[in-house]
Design a protein around this motif. Sequence first.
Motif, PDB file in Angstrom:
ATOM      1  N   LEU A 196      43.468  29.509  41.504  1.00 48.69           N
ATOM      2  CA  LEU A 196      44.730  30.144  41.902  1.00 48.69           C
ATOM      3  C   LEU A 196      45.613  30.412  40.685  1.00 48.69           C
ATOM      4  O   LEU A 196      46.307  31.431  40.639  1.00 48.69           O
ATOM      5  N   GLN A 197      45.566  29.523  39.699  1.00 49.67           N
ATOM      6  CA  GLN A 197      46.301  29.767  38.455  1.00 49.67           C
ATOM      7  C   GLN A 197      45.765  31.012  37.760  1.00 49.67           C
ATOM      8  O   GLN A 197      46.536  31.863  37.316  1.00 49.67           O
ATOM      9  N   ASN A 198      44.444  31.121  37.672  1.00 48.80           N
ATOM     10  CA  ASN A 198      43.836  32.272  36.996  1.00 48.80           C
ATOM     11  C   ASN A 198      43.984  33.563  37.790  1.00 48.80           C
ATOM     12  O   ASN A 198      43.839  34.648  37.237  1.00 48.80           O
ATOM     13  N   ALA A 199      44.264  33.461  39.064  1.00 50.94           N
ATOM     14  CA  ALA A 199      44.442  34.659  39.889  1.00 50.94           C
ATOM     15  C   ALA A 199      45.659  35.469  39.454  1.00 50.94           C
ATOM     16  O   ALA A 199      45.767  36.647  39.785  1.00 50.94           O
ATOM     17  N   ASP A 200      46.533  34.860  38.677  1.00 50.17           N
ATOM     18  CA  ASP A 200      47.707  35.565  38.143  1.00 50.17           C
ATOM     19  C   ASP A 200      47.556  35.899  36.660  1.00 50.17           C
ATOM     20  O   ASP A 200      48.502  36.346  36.027  1.00 50.17           O
ATOM     21  N   HIS A 201      46.390  35.702  36.111  1.00 56.71           N
ATOM     22  CA  HIS A 201      46.126  35.958  34.684  1.00 56.71           C
ATOM     23  C   HIS A 201      46.315  37.439  34.379  1.00 56.71           C
ATOM     24  O   HIS A 201      46.036  38.299  35.220  1.00 56.71           O
ATOM     25  N   THR A 207      42.156  41.396  33.673  1.00 56.16           N
ATOM     26  CA  THR A 207      41.490  41.811  34.905  1.00 56.16           C
ATOM     27  C   THR A 207      40.182  41.055  35.122  1.00 56.16           C
ATOM     28  O   THR A 207      39.878  40.654  36.250  1.00 56.16           O
ATOM     29  N   VAL A 208      39.418  40.824  34.074  1.00 53.37           N
ATOM     30  CA  VAL A 208      38.137  40.139  34.208  1.00 53.37           C
ATOM     31  C   VAL A 208      38.347  38.708  34.710  1.00 53.37           C
ATOM     32  O   VAL A 208      37.593  38.229  35.564  1.00 53.37           O
ATOM     33  N   ILE A 209      39.373  38.048  34.224  1.00 54.17           N
ATOM     34  CA  ILE A 209      39.671  36.672  34.653  1.00 54.17           C
ATOM     35  C   ILE A 209      40.129  36.684  36.109  1.00 54.17           C
ATOM     36  O   ILE A 209      39.695  35.852  36.920  1.00 54.17           O
ATOM     37  N   ARG A 210      40.988  37.635  36.466  1.00 52.32           N
ATOM     38  CA  ARG A 210      41.441  37.732  37.865  1.00 52.32           C
ATOM     39  C   ARG A 210      40.267  38.049  38.784  1.00 52.32           C
ATOM     40  O   ARG A 210      40.153  37.502  39.876  1.00 52.32           O
ATOM     41  N   TRP A 211      39.362  38.946  38.345  1.00 54.52           N
ATOM     42  CA  TRP A 211      38.208  39.287  39.170  1.00 54.52           C
ATOM     43  C   TRP A 211      37.328  38.058  39.381  1.00 54.52           C
ATOM     44  O   TRP A 211      36.864  37.806  40.496  1.00 54.52           O
ATOM     45  N   GLU A 235      46.897  44.860  42.049  1.00 52.23           N
ATOM     46  CA  GLU A 235      46.883  46.314  41.870  1.00 52.23           C
ATOM     47  C   GLU A 235      45.503  46.846  41.463  1.00 52.23           C
ATOM     48  O   GLU A 235      45.213  48.019  41.682  1.00 52.23           O
ATOM     49  N   GLU A 236      44.673  46.014  40.884  1.00 49.71           N
ATOM     50  CA  GLU A 236      43.349  46.423  40.433  1.00 49.71           C
ATOM     51  C   GLU A 236      42.390  46.484  41.625  1.00 49.71           C
ATOM     52  O   GLU A 236      42.189  45.507  42.340  1.00 49.71           O
ATOM     53  N   THR A 237      41.772  47.629  41.828  1.00 53.91           N
ATOM     54  CA  THR A 237      40.912  47.863  42.982  1.00 53.91           C
ATOM     55  C   THR A 237      39.746  46.883  43.079  1.00 53.91           C
ATOM     56  O   THR A 237      39.463  46.368  44.161  1.00 53.91           O
ATOM     57  N   GLY A 238      39.064  46.622  41.976  1.00 55.99           N
ATOM     58  CA  GLY A 238      37.914  45.723  42.005  1.00 55.99           C
ATOM     59  C   GLY A 238      38.275  44.321  42.447  1.00 55.99           C
ATOM     60  O   GLY A 238      37.554  43.687  43.219  1.00 55.99           O
ATOM     61  N   VAL A 239      39.399  43.839  41.970  1.00 55.62           N
ATOM     62  CA  VAL A 239      39.870  42.503  42.347  1.00 55.62           C
ATOM     63  C   VAL A 239      40.298  42.512  43.808  1.00 55.62           C
ATOM     64  O   VAL A 239      39.926  41.629  44.593  1.00 55.62           O
ATOM     65  N   LYS A 240      41.029  43.530  44.159  1.00 55.05           N
ATOM     66  CA  LYS A 240      41.533  43.656  45.534  1.00 55.05           C
ATOM     67  C   LYS A 240      40.367  43.719  46.535  1.00 55.05           C
ATOM     68  O   LYS A 240      40.435  43.131  47.620  1.00 55.05           O
ATOM     69  N   ASN A 241      39.302  44.427  46.172  1.00 54.55           N
ATOM     70  CA  ASN A 241      38.135  44.529  47.055  1.00 54.55           C
ATOM     71  C   ASN A 241      37.471  43.180  47.307  1.00 54.55           C
ATOM     72  O   ASN A 241      36.989  42.925  48.410  1.00 54.55           O
ATOM     73  N   GLN A 242      37.432  42.329  46.277  1.00 58.12           N
ATOM     74  CA  GLN A 242      36.883  40.980  46.466  1.00 58.12           C
ATOM     75  C   GLN A 242      37.647  40.259  47.582  1.00 58.12           C
ATOM     76  O   GLN A 242      37.050  39.680  48.489  1.00 58.12           O
ATOM     77  N   TYR A 243      38.961  40.298  47.484  1.00 55.99           N
ATOM     78  CA  TYR A 243      39.797  39.628  48.477  1.00 55.99           C
ATOM     79  C   TYR A 243      39.667  40.273  49.855  1.00 55.99           C
ATOM     80  O   TYR A 243      39.560  39.580  50.866  1.00 55.99           O
ATOM     81  N   SER A 244      39.666  41.578  49.894  1.00 52.96           N
ATOM     82  CA  SER A 244      39.621  42.303  51.168  1.00 52.96           C
ATOM     83  C   SER A 244      38.381  41.937  51.985  1.00 52.96           C
ATOM     84  O   SER A 244      38.470  41.622  53.179  1.00 52.96           O
TER      85      SER A 244
END
Length: 174
Positions: free
Chosen positions: A111-116, A119-123, A155-164
């Motif tokens: 969860l800490q890294n989710a705000d990094h 983009t690669v770390i957030r993904w 805001e990054e689509t790739g990260v958002k898609n993981q969550y979705s």
Amino acid sequence: MTIKQIIDDKSVKRLEKRKAIIEGIINGSFDFSAVSAACSLLPEKKVSLLLEAIEEVSRSKEFSLEKDYLKLSESYILSSDPSCKREASRIVGNLADAFPENLDHAITALLQNADHEGTVIRWASAYALSRIVIIPQYARGPLFEQISHLYEKEEETGVKNQYSKALKKAKKFR
């Protein structure tokens, strides 16, 4: 040859080193104590190669890693080295369903890294968190809401898609 010797060998390319470590883990030449010892001897920049090998093994359907690998990976989620963060997060994601009762510390770090800012770390964090939240006990808990919040602000689509994708699967357990 030890893991440290393989990693320190300048005459061998990175991919060949990773392959040798993967083979050693799978065939039993490198047990967890050898992996752990190598991690303690190597600088984090070189540990990332070892974590890459563990990550590849952790994705295998034919071979399963023990819980100690989850704990080891957890210790690198908040590493100063971005490659260690990425690979450690992916390992946790790959092992989450095998050890659902041992994820609390990893979740906090992810969860800490989710705000990094990277983009690669957030993904990578999204990858792991998405695999954790589809485990029924987490789908019904506060993690579902935390991931929903991350999804909304990402805001990054790739990260958002993981969550979705994960939130859709997790809703079935709520």
